[in-house]
Design a protein around this motif. Structure first.
Motif, PDB file in Angstrom:
ATOM      1  N   ALA A   8      29.263  38.099   7.499  1.00 12.93           N
ATOM      2  CA  ALA A   8      28.579  37.668   8.725  1.00 12.93           C
ATOM      3  C   ALA A   8      29.117  36.288   9.102  1.00 12.93           C
ATOM      4  O   ALA A   8      29.293  35.425   8.239  1.00 12.93           O
ATOM      5  N   PHE A   9      29.382  36.099  10.395  1.00 12.11           N
ATOM      6  CA  PHE A   9      29.986  34.843  10.845  1.00 12.11           C
ATOM      7  C   PHE A   9      29.740  34.664  12.327  1.00 12.11           C
ATOM      8  O   PHE A   9      29.317  35.596  13.024  1.00 12.11           O
ATOM      9  N   ASP A  10      30.020  33.471  12.820  1.00 12.84           N
ATOM     10  CA  ASP A  10      29.923  33.167  14.247  1.00 12.84           C
ATOM     11  C   ASP A  10      31.307  33.262  14.873  1.00 12.84           C
ATOM     12  O   ASP A  10      32.237  32.588  14.436  1.00 12.84           O
TER      13      ASP A  10
ATOM     14  N   ARG B 151      37.189  35.223  19.780  1.00  9.21           N
ATOM     15  CA  ARG B 151      37.985  34.590  18.718  1.00  9.21           C
ATOM     16  C   ARG B 151      37.151  34.519  17.443  1.00  9.21           C
ATOM     17  O   ARG B 151      36.038  34.013  17.452  1.00  9.21           O
ATOM     18  N   PHE B 152      37.696  35.052  16.346  1.00  6.68           N
ATOM     19  CA  PHE B 152      37.056  34.949  15.040  1.00  6.68           C
ATOM     20  C   PHE B 152      37.474  33.623  14.415  1.00  6.68           C
ATOM     21  O   PHE B 152      38.601  33.153  14.637  1.00  6.68           O
ATOM     22  N   PRO B 153      36.605  33.024  13.600  1.00  8.61           N
ATOM     23  CA  PRO B 153      36.978  31.752  12.963  1.00  8.61           C
ATOM     24  C   PRO B 153      38.100  31.929  11.941  1.00  8.61           C
ATOM     25  O   PRO B 153      38.332  33.038  11.439  1.00  8.61           O
ATOM     26  N   GLY B 154      38.768  30.849  11.648  1.00  7.37           N
ATOM     27  CA  GLY B 154      39.883  30.873  10.707  1.00  7.37           C
ATOM     28  C   GLY B 154      39.471  31.065   9.265  1.00  7.37           C
ATOM     29  O   GLY B 154      40.268  31.483   8.437  1.00  7.37           O
ATOM     30  N   SER B 155      38.212  30.790   8.969  1.00  3.39           N
ATOM     31  CA  SER B 155      37.702  30.955   7.609  1.00  3.39           C
ATOM     32  C   SER B 155      36.467  31.845   7.670  1.00  3.39           C
ATOM     33  O   SER B 155      35.510  31.533   8.379  1.00  3.39           O
TER      34      SER B 155
ATOM     35  N   PRO C 139      33.571  34.474   5.400  1.00  4.87           N
ATOM     36  CA  PRO C 139      32.964  34.646   4.084  1.00  4.87           C
ATOM     37  C   PRO C 139      33.776  35.615   3.207  1.00  4.87           C
ATOM     38  O   PRO C 139      34.463  36.509   3.720  1.00  4.87           O
ATOM     39  N   ALA C 140      33.665  35.445   1.915  1.00  2.00           N
ATOM     40  CA  ALA C 140      34.413  36.289   0.973  1.00  2.00           C
ATOM     41  C   ALA C 140      34.078  37.768   1.151  1.00  2.00           C
ATOM     42  O   ALA C 140      34.924  38.630   0.910  1.00  2.00           O
ATOM     43  N   GLY C 141      32.873  38.097   1.599  1.00  2.00           N
ATOM     44  CA  GLY C 141      32.484  39.494   1.793  1.00  2.00           C
ATOM     45  C   GLY C 141      33.340  40.222   2.806  1.00  2.00           C
ATOM     46  O   GLY C 141      33.419  41.451   2.796  1.00  2.00           O
ATOM     47  N   CYS C 142      33.995  39.496   3.681  1.00  2.00           N
ATOM     48  CA  CYS C 142      34.840  40.122   4.708  1.00  2.00           C
ATOM     49  C   CYS C 142      36.112  40.722   4.114  1.00  2.00           C
ATOM     50  O   CYS C 142      36.729  41.598   4.716  1.00  2.00           O
ATOM     51  N   GLU C 143      36.488  40.271   2.925  1.00  2.00           N
ATOM     52  CA  GLU C 143      37.694  40.802   2.280  1.00  2.00           C
ATOM     53  C   GLU C 143      37.563  42.281   1.964  1.00  2.00           C
ATOM     54  O   GLU C 143      38.554  43.003   1.933  1.00  2.00           O
TER      55      GLU C 143
ATOM     56  N   SER D 155      43.743  40.366   6.858  1.00  2.00           N
ATOM     57  CA  SER D 155      42.528  39.563   6.948  1.00  2.00           C
ATOM     58  C   SER D 155      41.970  39.630   8.366  1.00  2.00           C
ATOM     59  O   SER D 155      42.721  39.812   9.330  1.00  2.00           O
ATOM     60  N   LEU D 156      40.668  39.451   8.465  1.00  2.00           N
ATOM     61  CA  LEU D 156      40.019  39.348   9.770  1.00  2.00           C
ATOM     62  C   LEU D 156      39.981  37.901  10.261  1.00  2.00           C
ATOM     63  O   LEU D 156      39.618  37.643  11.405  1.00  2.00           O
ATOM     64  N   SER D 157      40.358  36.968   9.434  1.00  2.00           N
ATOM     65  CA  SER D 157      40.305  35.547   9.767  1.00  2.00           C
ATOM     66  C   SER D 157      41.216  35.202  10.938  1.00  2.00           C
ATOM     67  O   SER D 157      42.367  35.638  10.999  1.00  2.00           O
ATOM     68  N   GLY D 158      40.687  34.426  11.863  1.00  2.00           N
ATOM     69  CA  GLY D 158      41.483  33.878  12.955  1.00  2.00           C
ATOM     70  C   GLY D 158      41.920  34.870  14.015  1.00  2.00           C
ATOM     71  O   GLY D 158      42.754  34.530  14.861  1.00  2.00           O
ATOM     72  N   LEU D 159      41.375  36.077  14.011  1.00  4.49           N
ATOM     73  CA  LEU D 159      41.782  37.058  15.025  1.00  4.49           C
ATOM     74  C   LEU D 159      41.344  36.606  16.407  1.00  4.49           C
ATOM     75  O   LEU D 159      40.283  36.018  16.576  1.00  4.49           O
ATOM     76  N   GLN D 160      42.169  36.890  17.402  1.00  7.09           N
ATOM     77  CA  GLN D 160      41.851  36.613  18.797  1.00  7.09           C
ATOM     78  C   GLN D 160      42.118  37.867  19.603  1.00  7.09           C
ATOM     79  O   GLN D 160      43.100  38.564  19.372  1.00  7.09           O
TER      80      GLN D 160
END
Length: 155
Positions: free
Chosen positions: A97-99, A108-112, A114-118, A126-131
């Protein structure tokens, strides 16, 4: 005569009054007012979004995404979201879960994250930093999005 010319020139060069808002904010407000840029405060996020091979769907209360880099490397996640202005609270479950940021015509997803997203990813993906940029405002198109394994993400 020279003194009169200097007085005229001095009267023409008034200092600009400083604005309390940054120049970029003023330009963005002007663009929103003219309809050049969508106002993120009033825009609805429902629709289909993409950036290169990455996809994102948003329907009423539902959100899903996938990235596929081939050879078993990719991510697929779906869940719920809530929105507060330009902030979207995304919950893909399992501790993911994230903002995210919603800016009218994109997400835009944040660059960092939670570990659960892995758990939603395979390989080095990774889902990190997706736009994502908006492709469509159609809820039915968003609901029809499926990941490479054929799973519905927003329907």
């Amino acid at each position: 005569m020279l003194a009169a010319a200097l007085l005229v020139l001095a009267g023409c060069s008034q200092e600009a009054t400083p604005s309390s808002e940054p120049e970029g904010a003023t330009l963005e407000q002007a663009a929103i007012a003219r309809g050049v840029v969508r106002d993120p405060a009033t825009a609805q996020p429902v629709g289909l979004y993409a950036r290169e091979g990455d996809r994102l769907c948003i329907t009423t209360g539902r959100i899903g995404t996938f990235v596929d880099y081939g050879e078993g490397i990719g991510c697929s996640a779906h869940g719920t979201y809530s929105r507060d202005g330009e902030r979207m609270r995304v919950d893909f479950g399992k501790g993911c879960a994230f903002d995210a940021a919603f800016y009218g015509d994109g997400v835009r997803f944040p660059g960092s994250l939670p570990a659960g997203c892995e758990a939603a990813c395979r390989g080095r993906a990774s889902l990190s930093g997706l736009q994502f940029d908006r492709l469509s405002e159609s809820g039915s198109e968003a609901a029809a999005l499926r990941d490479p394994a054929g799973r519905g993400l927003c329907g």
